[in-house]
Write a protein that holds these residues in place. Structure first.
Motif, PDB file in Angstrom:
ATOM      1  N   ALA A 233       5.606   8.619   5.806  1.00 51.58           N
ATOM      2  CA  ALA A 233       6.326   7.667   4.965  1.00 51.58           C
ATOM      3  C   ALA A 233       5.942   7.866   3.503  1.00 51.58           C
ATOM      4  O   ALA A 233       6.807   7.870   2.625  1.00 51.58           O
ATOM      5  CB  ALA A 233       6.021   6.236   5.405  1.00 51.58           C
ATOM      6  N   VAL A 234       4.638   8.056   3.241  1.00 54.30           N
ATOM      7  CA  VAL A 234       4.197   8.281   1.860  1.00 54.30           C
ATOM      8  C   VAL A 234       4.834   9.552   1.312  1.00 54.30           C
ATOM      9  O   VAL A 234       5.340   9.573   0.186  1.00 54.30           O
ATOM     10  CB  VAL A 234       2.645   8.365   1.775  1.00 54.30           C
ATOM     11  CG1 VAL A 234       2.221   8.889   0.416  1.00 54.30           C
ATOM     12  CG2 VAL A 234       2.041   7.003   2.022  1.00 54.30           C
TER      13      VAL A 234
ATOM     14  N   ALA B 263       0.842  -1.204   0.000  1.00 56.46           N
ATOM     15  CA  ALA B 263       0.000   0.000   0.000  1.00 56.46           C
ATOM     16  C   ALA B 263       0.871   1.245   0.000  1.00 56.46           C
ATOM     17  O   ALA B 263       0.625   2.206  -0.759  1.00 56.46           O
ATOM     18  CB  ALA B 263      -0.917  -0.003   1.224  1.00 56.46           C
ATOM     19  N   LEU B 264       1.906   1.232   0.838  1.00 52.67           N
ATOM     20  CA  LEU B 264       2.831   2.367   0.912  1.00 52.67           C
ATOM     21  C   LEU B 264       3.526   2.593  -0.433  1.00 52.67           C
ATOM     22  O   LEU B 264       3.606   3.723  -0.923  1.00 52.67           O
ATOM     23  CB  LEU B 264       3.865   2.100   2.009  1.00 52.67           C
ATOM     24  CG  LEU B 264       5.014   3.082   2.189  1.00 52.67           C
ATOM     25  CD1 LEU B 264       4.476   4.468   2.509  1.00 52.67           C
ATOM     26  CD2 LEU B 264       5.941   2.610   3.297  1.00 52.67           C
ATOM     27  N   GLY B 265       3.979   1.482  -1.036  1.00 52.93           N
ATOM     28  CA  GLY B 265       4.651   1.585  -2.330  1.00 52.93           C
ATOM     29  C   GLY B 265       3.729   2.154  -3.392  1.00 52.93           C
ATOM     30  O   GLY B 265       4.110   3.048  -4.153  1.00 52.93           O
ATOM     31  N   MET B 266       2.476   1.662  -3.431  1.00 47.06           N
ATOM     32  CA  MET B 266       1.546   2.100  -4.475  1.00 47.06           C
ATOM     33  C   MET B 266       1.153   3.557  -4.288  1.00 47.06           C
ATOM     34  O   MET B 266       1.121   4.333  -5.256  1.00 47.06           O
ATOM     35  CB  MET B 266       0.291   1.224  -4.471  1.00 47.06           C
ATOM     36  CG  MET B 266       0.522  -0.124  -5.113  1.00 47.06           C
ATOM     37  SD  MET B 266      -0.979  -1.100  -5.118  1.00 47.06           S
ATOM     38  CE  MET B 266      -0.544  -2.325  -6.350  1.00 47.06           C
TER      39      MET B 266
ATOM     40  N   ALA C  40      11.374  -0.207   2.616  1.00 45.28           N
ATOM     41  CA  ALA C  40      11.990  -0.901   3.760  1.00 45.28           C
ATOM     42  C   ALA C  40      12.677   0.096   4.683  1.00 45.28           C
ATOM     43  O   ALA C  40      12.791  -0.136   5.885  1.00 45.28           O
ATOM     44  CB  ALA C  40      12.995  -1.937   3.266  1.00 45.28           C
ATOM     45  N   LEU C  41      13.124   1.231   4.120  1.00 46.81           N
ATOM     46  CA  LEU C  41      13.895   2.183   4.921  1.00 46.81           C
ATOM     47  C   LEU C  41      13.047   2.880   5.976  1.00 46.81           C
ATOM     48  O   LEU C  41      13.571   3.300   7.000  1.00 46.81           O
ATOM     49  CB  LEU C  41      14.533   3.241   4.010  1.00 46.81           C
ATOM     50  CG  LEU C  41      15.515   2.693   2.980  1.00 46.81           C
ATOM     51  CD1 LEU C  41      16.042   3.816   2.122  1.00 46.81           C
ATOM     52  CD2 LEU C  41      16.653   1.985   3.678  1.00 46.81           C
ATOM     53  N   VAL C  42      11.721   3.016   5.735  1.00 48.95           N
ATOM     54  CA  VAL C  42      10.919   3.721   6.734  1.00 48.95           C
ATOM     55  C   VAL C  42      10.736   2.872   7.991  1.00 48.95           C
ATOM     56  O   VAL C  42      10.269   3.376   9.011  1.00 48.95           O
ATOM     57  CB  VAL C  42       9.542   4.188   6.206  1.00 48.95           C
ATOM     58  CG1 VAL C  42       9.710   5.222   5.126  1.00 48.95           C
ATOM     59  CG2 VAL C  42       8.717   3.030   5.725  1.00 48.95           C
TER      60      VAL C  42
END
Lengths: 235, 228
Positions: free
Chosen positions: A106-107, A26-29, A176-178
């Motif tokens: 993060a987003v 979800a974060l990536g998208m 992954a960094l967040v």
């Protein structure tokens, strides 16, 4: 040798890992979607050399692409804590919903990063469109807006897809960094699991496999899109 | 910007600059050679050899560097045979050594893809001509294939170097105090977040500028026979 597979199963970590993976996706998208919007806007500015804005975009892309992602994430998280608390208070929220706040920042962080890379992809794609096409459209008297919709945008989309695939792969790995600032995504779940069961090897191995699955599946998806967008030529 | 803070932050971050440079140089030196070997393996006719190189590249490019780093540092560090083996423990047990290993293995995967592209681009006629001159395989690689491939691959490899520099920042998550590690510490001590970010960011941009310039110079040297 005790790897701790049983603890992973027994402790209910499988479902925690899957939840983490869902947050990662979800974060990536979300970040990628915003990043593409930034990329198209800034890419157009760079391509068309719109004077004062161009300098701002140049500064943005060269800083974000030259400075480690981790440093950008620290900047946004540390500097936003107080600001977000004030905004929340202004809207009448007292306690911040921990994960919701972390997810939002993060987003913002990941979108800023993927936006900078998308900008370069879009600019490159626009530059790859033969200028004769645009000149021909102008000569036919097609209005500027329609030139963009009918001539520029479709070609740009097709040329930009492989580059956007790269940006997406980088984006999903950057999520992954967040984990270092506490959002409960895949990497964070693995970190917590590794700490509480004292079996880091198996947890990070599972996390690596889940990331690999995500990148391989999305690679397949992009290959499919690329095939669909390929110009149909007469046999 | 608070001047006193600058006097505090610059020397601290400069200390980290040293470690960032060491991490970069060591991992690039190892990673380039490994990547070259993988690129040659990838073009091998033996499907087991080329399959291994392809699998290696897929796995290391398909997972985040942070996961690889934690898997080596915390994961392998947990296993008793690694702890009992002096050589392995020398690599895994120390933050800097482990970071260099993870970065080198990671950049090797990307480097192999870049160099493979360079190797593929070499016209077959050139290699055939070298064969006709009676050059041995090794001599052919050293004199013909490698110099041509590296010239082709150099611009892309410059981008990869920047990614390695940025990757060294992850070493801060396994207790290595390079630029980002010091920056994070300063941010939480002084609350001067933007100032610390600006100084640390400038240091990174400086390193990248130096690297890009070196690559450009090398590129100009390798293509000095071409008309400008």
């Amino acid at each position: 040798m005790e790897l701790g597979l049983w603890q992973v199963w027994e402790g209910g970590w499988i479902s925690a890992i899957l939840r983490g993976a869902a947050i990662t996706i979800a974060l990536g998208m979300a970040s990628m979607a915003i990043g593409v919007v930034i990329g198209v806007g800034c890419g157009l500015i760079k391509w068309a050399r719109i004077f004062p804005l161009m300098l701002v975009v140049d500064f943005y892309t060269s800083v974000v692409r030259g400075v480690p992602e981790l440093l950008i994430i620290y900047l946004l998280f540390f500097s936003s804590v107080e600001f977000v608390a004030q905004v929340a208070a202004a809207f009448g929220y007292e306690g911040l919903a921990g994960n919701g706040y972390a997810f939002t920042i993060a987003v913002v962080a990941i979108a800023a990063i993927s936006g900078a890379y998308s900008t370069e992809v879009v600019r490159g794609a626009l530059a790859a469109i033969p200028s004769g096409h645009i000149e021909a459209a102008r000569a036919l008297g097609i209005p500027g807006r329609r030139i963009f919709h009918r001539i520029i945008a479709p070609q740009m989309l097709r040329i930009a897809v492989p580059g956007m695939n790269n940006v997406w792969q980088t984006t999903i790995k950057d999520t992954a960094l967040v984990s270092v600032v506490g959002l409960q995504e895949l990497m964070r779940v693995a970190f917590v699991g590794a700490g509480s069961t004292r079996h880091p090897f198996i947890f990070y191995l599972i996390a690596a496999l889940v990331y690999l699955a995500i990148t391989l599946v999305s690679q397949g998806g992009f290959d499919w899109i690329e095939r669909r967008l390929r110009p149909r030529t007469r046999k | 910007m608070d001047l006193e803070l600058v006097f505090l932050a610059v020397p601290t971050l400069a200390k980290g600059l040293w470690l960032t440079a060491i991490l970069t140089i060591a991992s690039v030196a190892i990673g380039f050679n490994l990547g070259l070997a993988l690129a040659v393996m990838r073009l091998s006719k033996n499907s087991a050899v080329s399959g291994f190189a392809k699998g290696y590249s897929t796995v290391f490019r398909g997972t985040p560097l942070l996961v690889q780093l934690f898997l080596f540092y915390y994961g392998l560090g947990q296993l008793s045979f690694v702890r009992d083996n002096a050589v392995l423990w020398w690599i895994i047990g120390d933050g800097v050594h482990c970071a260099v290993m993870a970065l080198a293995l990671n950049t090797a995967a990307y480097t192999s893809e870049i160099l493979r592209g360079g190797l593929i681009s070499i016209p077959g006629g050139l290699v055939e001509a070298a064969q006709a001159c009676g050059m041995s395989r090794l001599l052919r690689f050293r004199r013909i294939t490698f110099p041509l491939a590296i010239r082709q691959a150099l611009p892309a490899y410059g981008n990869e170097l920047v990614l390695v520099v940025k990757g060294t920042s992850l070493a801060s998550t396994i207790t290595v105090l390079e630029i980002t590690g010091h920056a994070k510490r300063l941010m939480s001590q002084t609350y001067a977040i933007l100032e610390v970010f600006a100084i640390a960011g400038l240091l990174y941009l400086l390193i990248n500028l130096v690297l890009i310039t070196l690559i450009r110079l090398l590129e100009a040297r390798l293509t000095r026979h071409l008309p400008r």
